[in-house]
Design a protein around this motif. Structure first.
Motif, PDB file in Angstrom:
ATOM      1  N   TYR A  36     141.899   8.996  61.042  1.00  0.00           N
ATOM      2  CA  TYR A  36     141.851   7.576  60.684  1.00  0.00           C
ATOM      3  C   TYR A  36     140.676   7.364  59.749  1.00  0.00           C
ATOM      4  CZ  TYR A  36     143.201   2.742  61.782  1.00  0.00           C
ATOM      5  OH  TYR A  36     143.682   1.469  61.729  1.00  0.00           O
ATOM      6  N   ALA A  37     140.961   7.110  58.471  1.00  0.00           N
ATOM      7  CA  ALA A  37     139.915   6.896  57.464  1.00  0.00           C
ATOM      8  C   ALA A  37     139.660   5.406  57.327  1.00  0.00           C
ATOM      9  CB  ALA A  37     140.335   7.492  56.126  1.00  0.00           C
ATOM     10  N   THR A  38     138.423   4.989  57.542  1.00  0.00           N
ATOM     11  CA  THR A  38     138.105   3.566  57.553  1.00  0.00           C
ATOM     12  C   THR A  38     136.696   3.331  57.031  1.00  0.00           C
ATOM     13  OG1 THR A  38     137.890   1.602  58.979  1.00  0.00           O
ATOM     14  CG2 THR A  38     137.336   3.729  59.961  1.00  0.00           C
ATOM     15  N   SER A  39     136.463   2.153  56.477  1.00  0.00           N
ATOM     16  CA  SER A  39     135.130   1.809  55.977  1.00  0.00           C
ATOM     17  C   SER A  39     134.263   1.170  57.057  1.00  0.00           C
ATOM     18  CB  SER A  39     135.243   0.855  54.786  1.00  0.00           C
ATOM     19  OG  SER A  39     135.953  -0.317  55.144  1.00  0.00           O
ATOM     20  N   GLU A  40     134.839   0.864  58.238  1.00  0.00           N
ATOM     21  CA  GLU A  40     134.056   0.299  59.334  1.00  0.00           C
ATOM     22  C   GLU A  40     134.811   0.508  60.633  1.00  0.00           C
ATOM     23  OE1 GLU A  40     134.774  -4.316  59.569  1.00  0.00           O
ATOM     24  OE2 GLU A  40     134.350  -3.810  57.475  1.00  0.00           O
ATOM     25  N   ILE A  85     140.750  11.488  65.126  1.00  0.00           N
ATOM     26  CA  ILE A  85     139.465  11.605  64.442  1.00  0.00           C
ATOM     27  C   ILE A  85     139.291  10.367  63.574  1.00  0.00           C
ATOM     28  CG2 ILE A  85     138.167  12.916  62.703  1.00  0.00           C
ATOM     29  CD1 ILE A  85     139.889  15.374  63.564  1.00  0.00           C
ATOM     30  N   VAL A  86     138.133   9.739  63.669  1.00  0.00           N
ATOM     31  CA  VAL A  86     137.798   8.604  62.810  1.00  0.00           C
ATOM     32  C   VAL A  86     136.718   9.049  61.831  1.00  0.00           C
ATOM     33  CG1 VAL A  86     136.815   6.277  62.700  1.00  0.00           C
ATOM     34  CG2 VAL A  86     138.403   6.877  64.550  1.00  0.00           C
ATOM     35  N   VAL A  87     136.930   8.798  60.548  1.00  0.00           N
ATOM     36  CA  VAL A  87     135.935   9.124  59.527  1.00  0.00           C
ATOM     37  C   VAL A  87     135.500   7.827  58.857  1.00  0.00           C
ATOM     38  CG1 VAL A  87     135.382  10.538  57.520  1.00  0.00           C
ATOM     39  CG2 VAL A  87     137.135  11.307  59.140  1.00  0.00           C
ATOM     40  N   MET A  88     134.186   7.600  58.812  1.00  0.00           N
ATOM     41  CA  MET A  88     133.642   6.379  58.223  1.00  0.00           C
ATOM     42  C   MET A  88     132.299   6.682  57.573  1.00  0.00           C
ATOM     43  SD  MET A  88     132.254   4.336  61.628  1.00  0.00           S
ATOM     44  CE  MET A  88     131.321   3.130  60.648  1.00  0.00           C
ATOM     45  N   PRO A  89     131.803   5.802  56.701  1.00  0.00           N
ATOM     46  CA  PRO A  89     130.486   6.005  56.099  1.00  0.00           C
ATOM     47  C   PRO A  89     129.378   5.900  57.152  1.00  0.00           C
ATOM     48  CG  PRO A  89     131.775   4.436  54.812  1.00  0.00           C
ATOM     49  CD  PRO A  89     132.500   4.628  56.111  1.00  0.00           C
ATOM     50  N   TYR A  90     128.274   6.575  56.881  1.00  0.00           N
ATOM     51  CA  TYR A  90     127.106   6.491  57.761  1.00  0.00           C
ATOM     52  C   TYR A  90     126.174   5.415  57.208  1.00  0.00           C
ATOM     53  CZ  TYR A  90     123.347   8.057  60.864  1.00  0.00           C
ATOM     54  OH  TYR A  90     122.367   8.136  61.841  1.00  0.00           O
ATOM     55  N   TYR A  91     126.367   4.183  57.696  1.00  0.00           N
ATOM     56  CA  TYR A  91     125.531   3.058  57.267  1.00  0.00           C
ATOM     57  C   TYR A  91     124.231   3.089  58.068  1.00  0.00           C
ATOM     58  CZ  TYR A  91     130.069   1.247  55.573  1.00  0.00           C
ATOM     59  OH  TYR A  91     131.287   1.077  54.957  1.00  0.00           O
ATOM     60  N   SER A  96     136.135   8.334  49.692  1.00  0.00           N
ATOM     61  CA  SER A  96     137.528   8.786  49.788  1.00  0.00           C
ATOM     62  C   SER A  96     137.668  10.261  49.415  1.00  0.00           C
ATOM     63  CB  SER A  96     138.414   7.928  48.878  1.00  0.00           C
ATOM     64  OG  SER A  96     138.437   6.587  49.310  1.00  0.00           O
ATOM     65  N   ARG A  97     136.959  10.669  48.365  1.00  0.00           N
ATOM     66  CA  ARG A  97     136.992  12.096  47.979  1.00  0.00           C
ATOM     67  C   ARG A  97     136.340  12.944  49.063  1.00  0.00           C
ATOM     68  NH1 ARG A  97     137.845  14.401  42.670  1.00  0.00           N
ATOM     69  NH2 ARG A  97     138.233  16.599  43.084  1.00  0.00           N
ATOM     70  N   ALA A  98     135.269  12.432  49.670  1.00  0.00           N
ATOM     71  CA  ALA A  98     134.566  13.168  50.716  1.00  0.00           C
ATOM     72  C   ALA A  98     135.431  13.349  51.956  1.00  0.00           C
ATOM     73  CB  ALA A  98     133.271  12.445  51.079  1.00  0.00           C
ATOM     74  N   VAL A  99     136.292  12.366  52.261  1.00  0.00           N
ATOM     75  CA  VAL A  99     137.208  12.511  53.399  1.00  0.00           C
ATOM     76  C   VAL A  99     138.104  13.722  53.190  1.00  0.00           C
ATOM     77  CG1 VAL A  99     139.181  11.471  54.584  1.00  0.00           C
ATOM     78  CG2 VAL A  99     137.189  10.064  54.046  1.00  0.00           C
TER      79      VAL A  99
END
Length: 476
Positions: free
Chosen positions: A5-9, A38-44, A114-117
Motif C-alpha cells: 500500500y503506497a501512500t503519502s500519509e 506492507i505500507v510505504v510512506m515518506p518519513y516526515y 514514487s520512484r523510490a517505492v
C-alpha cells in the motif's frame, strides 16, 4: 496474497485528512483477513511524534533517480498491528516545518517518493502481488512500474491498483517537468499529458490495471463534469476497470465505550454518559447548559464542504433553537463568518479555529446532530464517526454520504440520519428542521440514536471487497 500500500500519509504516524485514516485501517483489516500487507510512506521526521518514532528503526539506504540526478533514500521500518511499515527518508524532501503538502516542489518530492517505492520493492525483493497506490502523490508508482520495472528481475507479474480519494487534487504541473524532474522520456509524454499539462492522476488512470474510488456513488459521479474537475474525459472508456468501495472506520479508535477524551463513556445499551458529555462540552466551549439540540461540525472550512449553504441560512438554524459547536480551519471567508456568528450569538454558537483532535472527539460524542452539507464528498468518514457516537448525521445525498446514510423517513424503518438531495440552502434547512422536530419526540429519537450506534461501518466488509478485486487481478 502480499499487498503493498503506497501512500503519502497513514495513521498513526502522519495525517492531514481521510487518506491517513484509510491507510491506517485498511491494511490492518487485510492482515486480519489472513494476508500480508506492507505500507510505504515518506518519513516526515518533523511530523511524526516521538512516541511513534520510538517504533521506527533504520534499515538501509540507496539512491533514487530523479530526472538526471541521483538522490539519497534512507529506509526505516516499523511493525504495528501485524502490518509492516517502510518509511522512505530524504530530509531535503520530507523534513519540512509546516504540513505534508503545499510546497513549491511537491511534484519533485512525490516523483522521488514514487520512484523510490519501486526501487524499494526491487532492492528488498518484496515481490508483492498487488501495489495499491493512492491519490496524486503516489500516482506515478504504476507509471514508473509500467515504464521501467515490470520486465526486470523480481519485478514481474505485480498488479497495480490506483485509488482516487479526491479527484479534485490531481497533481497538475507544467510539461517542462517531464524529463528534468520526472525522468520520463519525451516519447512517452502522451501518457502524462492532459490539457497541456503533466497530470499525475491522469497518468495513473491510464496505466493502473484497476481504478477504485472510496464509494460506489463517487465512482459514478466522477464521470460527470460537475464532479470530475476536468478528468471525466480521461475516465471515458475506463468503466471496465473502475469501481467504488465504501470506506470504513477504525472502530477501535472511534469507540464511545473506551474514548479517553470523554468525561463519561456510553454505549447503545446505556446512553447516560452521552448526556454527561454534552454538559461537559457546553461548559468547555462556553455555552450554557440546556436541553436544546446541539448541532456539531468538524470539518475543513472549504467550499466543497457546503459552507456556502450554511452561510445562507445560519440565522434560521439558530432561530430553530439549535446551539452550534464548530471546530475547523480553512478559507478565511468561512473562518471570519463563524467568528462573526460567535460574536452575534455568544450563548448559542462556539467556534474553534484549527483542528484539535480531543475537542473533535468531544463534539462527535456530545452533539445531538452532525451537519455535512457537502457539495461533493468522495466518501466522508465524519458521518460514520458521528453514528458511532450516537450523533445523528444531517447530510446531502452525494458520494459516500449517499451510500452510508439512509434517511430516517425511509419506509424500511432502518434510517440512521437525515438527508437532502439538491445543493440548496432551503433543502438543507428542511432536513435540519425535520431533525429538530424528531429530537423533541424523545421515544422515537432514542430509537434513532440506538440504530445509529448499531450501524456497522467497520473495515471488515470493505476489506473483503478490496480482496475480491485483488483476487480477480491475481487469479487466486
Amino acid at each position: 496474497m502480499k499487498i503493498l500500500y503506497a501512500t503519502s500519509e497513514a495513521q498513526p504516524f502522519a495525517a492531514s485528512g481521510g487518506l491517513a485514516d484509510v491507510a491506517g485501517s485498511l491494511p490492518k483489516a487485510l492482515v486480519e483477513e489472513g494476508h500480508e500487507c506492507i505500507v510505504v510512506m515518506p518519513y516526515y521526521i518533523n511530523t511524526i511524534k516521538d512516541d511513534k518514532k520510538a517504533l521506527i528503526s533504520y534499515v538501509d539506504n540507496f539512491y533514487v533517480s530523479v530526472g538526471w540526478r541521483s538522490q539519497y533514500c534512507g529506509v526505516f521500518r516499523a511493525d504495528l498491528n501485524g502490518v509492516t511499515y517502510y518509511f522512505l527518508d530524504n530530509e531535503y524532501y520530507f523534513k519540512r516545518d509546516f504540513g505534508l503538502y503545499g510546497y513549491y516542489d511537491d511534484a519533485e518530492r512525490f516523483a522521488f517518493f514514487s520512484r523510490a517505492v519501486c526501487d524499494l520493492i526491487q532492492r528488498f525483493d518484496l515481490r508483492p502481488d498487488i501495489i495499491n497506490a493512492n491519490d496524486w502523490q503516489t500516482a506515478l508508482v504504476p507509471v514508473y512500474y509500467n515504464f521501467f520495472y515490470n520486465h526486470q528481475y523480481n519485478m514481474q507479474n505485480i498488479h497495480t491498483v490506483f485509488t482516487i480519494h479526491n479527484i479534485q487534487y490531481q497533481g497538475r504541473y507544467g510539461m517542462e517537468l517531464l524529463e528534468d524532474i520526472l525522468g520520463i522520456p519525451r516519447h512517452l509524454a502522451s501518457v502524462l499529458e492532459y490539457d497541456g499539462d503533466v497530470n499525475f492522476m491522469k497518468a495513473a488512470i491510464e496505466t493502473a490495471e484497476k481504478i477504485t474510488t472510496v464509494s460506489p456513488t463517487y465512482a459514478q459521479e466522477i464521470r460527470d463534469p460537475w464532479f470530475s474537475h476536468g478528468l471525466d474525459r480521461a475516465l471515458k472508456g475506463k468503466e471496465y476497470k473502475t469501481c467504488g468501495f465504501l470506506n470504513g472506520i477504525d472502530v477501535d479508535m472511534y469507540n464511545p465505550e473506551k474514548d479517553k477524551n470523554l468525561v463519561a463513556t456510553f454505549s447503545a445499551k446505556s446512553k447516560t454518559g452521552k448526556k454527561k458529555c454534552k454538559t461537559a462540552l457546553l461548559e468547555e466551549v462556553g455555552l450554557p447548559d440546556g436541553d436544546e439540540p446541539v448541532l456539531g461540525m468538524v470539518s475543513r472550512l472549504v467550499e466543497h464542504k457546503g459552507f456556502d449553504l450554511v452561510k445562507c441560512c445560519f440565522d434560521e438554524i439558530i432561530s430553530l433553537g439549535y446551539k452550534v459547536v464548530i471546530v475547523g480551519s480553512g478559507e478565511k471567508q468561512y473562518e471570519d463568518f463563524f467568528h462573526e456568528m460567535h460574536y452575534r450569538y455568544p450563548d448559542r454558537v462556539s467556534f474553534t479555529c484549527g483542528y484539535i483532535p480531543a475537542l473533535a472527539s468531544k463534539i462527535y460524542a456530545a452533539s445531538d446532530m452532525f451537519l455535512m452539507p457537502s457539495k461533493s464528498e468522495p466518501c466522508g468518514l465524519a458521518q460514520m464517526i458521528s453514528l458511532r457516537y450516537g450523533t445523528v448525521p444531517i447530510v446531502r445525498a452525494t458520494g459516500g454520504l449517499k451510500d452510508s446514510i439512509l434517511d430516517c423517513g425511509d419506509e424500511s424503518g432502518n434510517g440512521v440520519g437525515f438527508t437532502f438531495q439538491t445543493y440548496n440552502a432551503l433543502d438543507m434547512l428542511g432536513a435540519i428542521r425535520r431533525a429538530k422536530d424528531l429530537y423533541w419526540d424523545k421515544k422515537n429519537w432514542n430509537a434513532l440514536v440506538t440504530r445509529a450506534m448499531k450501524a456497522d461501518f467497520s473495515w471488515k466488509q470493505s476489506a473483503k471487497l478490496y480482496l475480491g478485486l485483488y483476487h480477480e487481478l491475481c487469479g487466486k
